[in-house]
Design an enzyme around this catalytic site. Structure first.
Site, PDB file in Angstrom:
ATOM      1  N   LYS A  53      40.133  36.151  52.887  1.00  0.00           N
ATOM      2  CA  LYS A  53      40.750  35.671  52.150  1.00  0.00           C
ATOM      3  C   LYS A  53      42.246  34.781  52.997  1.00  0.00           C
ATOM      4  O   LYS A  53      42.477  33.427  51.797  1.00  0.00           O
ATOM      5  CB  LYS A  53      42.085  36.949  51.622  1.00  0.00           C
ATOM      6  CG  LYS A  53      41.259  37.979  50.489  1.00  0.00           C
ATOM      7  CD  LYS A  53      42.422  38.737  49.801  1.00  0.00           C
ATOM      8  CE  LYS A  53      41.653  39.284  48.509  1.00  0.00           C
ATOM      9  NZ  LYS A  53      42.548  40.368  47.658  1.00  0.00           N
TER      10      LYS A  53
ATOM     11  N   LYS B 201      28.199  38.101  43.142  1.00  0.00           N
ATOM     12  CA  LYS B 201      28.958  38.800  41.769  1.00  0.00           C
ATOM     13  C   LYS B 201      29.290  38.226  41.170  1.00  0.00           C
ATOM     14  O   LYS B 201      30.578  36.946  40.851  1.00  0.00           O
ATOM     15  CB  LYS B 201      29.921  39.183  43.053  1.00  0.00           C
ATOM     16  CG  LYS B 201      30.728  40.695  42.121  1.00  0.00           C
ATOM     17  CD  LYS B 201      31.173  41.578  43.433  1.00  0.00           C
ATOM     18  CE  LYS B 201      32.499  42.200  42.805  1.00  0.00           C
ATOM     19  NZ  LYS B 201      33.504  42.692  43.698  1.00  0.00           N
TER      20      LYS B 201
ATOM     21  N   LYS C 101      36.025  36.198  38.166  1.00  0.00           N
ATOM     22  CA  LYS C 101      36.507  36.005  37.639  1.00  0.00           C
ATOM     23  C   LYS C 101      37.149  34.720  38.213  1.00  0.00           C
ATOM     24  O   LYS C 101      37.565  33.640  37.199  1.00  0.00           O
ATOM     25  CB  LYS C 101      37.961  36.785  37.154  1.00  0.00           C
ATOM     26  CG  LYS C 101      38.848  37.259  37.747  1.00  0.00           C
ATOM     27  CD  LYS C 101      39.312  38.685  37.693  1.00  0.00           C
ATOM     28  CE  LYS C 101      40.426  39.058  38.863  1.00  0.00           C
ATOM     29  NZ  LYS C 101      40.536  40.737  38.413  1.00  0.00           N
TER      30      LYS C 101
END
Ligand code: TRP
Length: 336
Positions: A120, A202, A205
């Site tokens: 991240k 994967k 969203k």
């Protein structure tokens, strides 16, 4: 007879989901569908992890509506708020409070090794905030407050659960038996759903390509259109195979929403082309998601009734959380 209750007591399950965007078919088949099923076997606590969501910048109005919507989806899935504890994390202040306490029993070095933090940080190089760094400590607080025995986690959260266990053991070694040490719970049928446009990834969203993922709240036409455009593989057979990642993903989805076995799905589409198959998957997914969307829309419309539910949920959660929090505070030496 006095310990009958103890012996038959159900195990406690805890899980949380971030409201940081629209929930996807991947969230549904990989996790949420199991949450609904677990309520019959376990004593379940489920939360909307809104505090976790602000480790990346959120637009206030959007965050608020996503918190409502995520809470409504949990209820729309059939999770019974009377039988379980369903709440919004930020409404139970013990989460942040315990998180501070636990952070003093967590090493800088072990947090630095978290792969999600490293990923991240790379993704948001202009906002590597301290919350992003200490996020697993807040997650440990979520888990430990409710004396959770089992935590259903996907691959990406395993390392965070490990840390929660390490913190609990460390604290218990100093102060005695304060926290229940949680175990990972791998559900029997957690389907791993891949992107419809690139099955090596994967379903997410945050994928910029909206055709790559299905939102739980997508309408029927959108769902069918996205499945029609889903990438398949060379050949024409509907068969689960390593060299057919696109078709295999669609089989997994179809089998998860219809409850049919892989072998039955392969048989059903023997001699049929990918076009027919993709349409059938789209229709099956649309059928499965329609009642959830309908229920969600009803719940979200009645803000007053929903407010009653999340307030009652927070109260129920806090009753348990407060006890654990005070126990830990007292052990450390605070004056209560
Ligand atoms: N970090 C988890 C995620 O992003 C969400 C989460 C927060 C969680 N607290 C938790 C999951 C406690 C399990 C237990 O998916």
């Amino acid at each position: 007879m006095c310990n009958t209750n103890e012996e038959t007591a159900k195990k406690r399950v805890l899980s949380c989901i971030q409201p940081s965007g629209l929930l996807t078919l991947g969230n549904y088949l990989g996790a949420l569908k199991n949450w609904t099923e677990m309520q019959y076997e376990f004593d379940c606590t489920y939360a909307v992890a809104d505090l976790h969501a602000i480790t990346v910048r959120q637009e206030p109005a959007k965050l608020r509506s996503q918190i409502y919507s995520t809470f409504a989806i949990l209820l729309a899935l059939g999770i019974d708020p009377d039988k379980n504890t369903v709440f919004i994390q930020s409404q139970v202040p013990e989460h942040t409070a315990l998180s501070w306490l636990l952070s003093c029993y967590t090493q800088f070095g072990e947090m630095s090794r978290m792969t999600q933090f490293k990923d991240k940080s790379k993704k948001h190089p202009d906002n590597i905030n301290v919350g992003l760094f200490s996020y697993p400590v807040l997650m440990a607080a979520d888990i430990l407050l409710y004396k959770s025995d089992l935590v259903p986690v996907g691959e990406d959260q395993k390392q965070h659960l490990e840390i929660a266990r390490d913190i609990a053991v460390r604290f218990n070694n100093i102060y005695g038996d304060v926290f229940t040490v949680p175990e990972a719970y791998i559900p029997k049928a957690g389907a791993r759903i891949r992107s419809l446009q690139d099955p090596s990834k994967k379903m997410s969203k945050s994928d910029d390509n909206v055709n790559a993922w299905i939102a739980i709240l997508d309408g029927r036409d959108d769902i069918i259109r996205k499945f029609k455009r889903a990438v398949t593989d060379s050949g024409s057979e509907v068969r689960m195979a390593e060299d057919k990642p696109g078709v295999s993903n669609l089989i997994t989805i179809y089998s998860a929403v219809t409850g049919k076995s892989t072998a039955d799905v392969e048989r059903e589409f023997e001699g049929k082309g990918y076009g027919d198959f993709k349409l059938a998957v789209g229709e099956a997914v649309a059928d499965a998601l329609a009642p959830i969307k309908q229920k969600h829309d009803e719940i979200i419309k009645d803000k007053k009734a929903m407010e009653q539910l999340y307030k009652a949920g927070a109260e129920k959660a806090e009753y348990v959380a407060r006890k654990t929090y005070f126990k830990a505070m007292k052990k450390v030496g605070f004056v209560l």
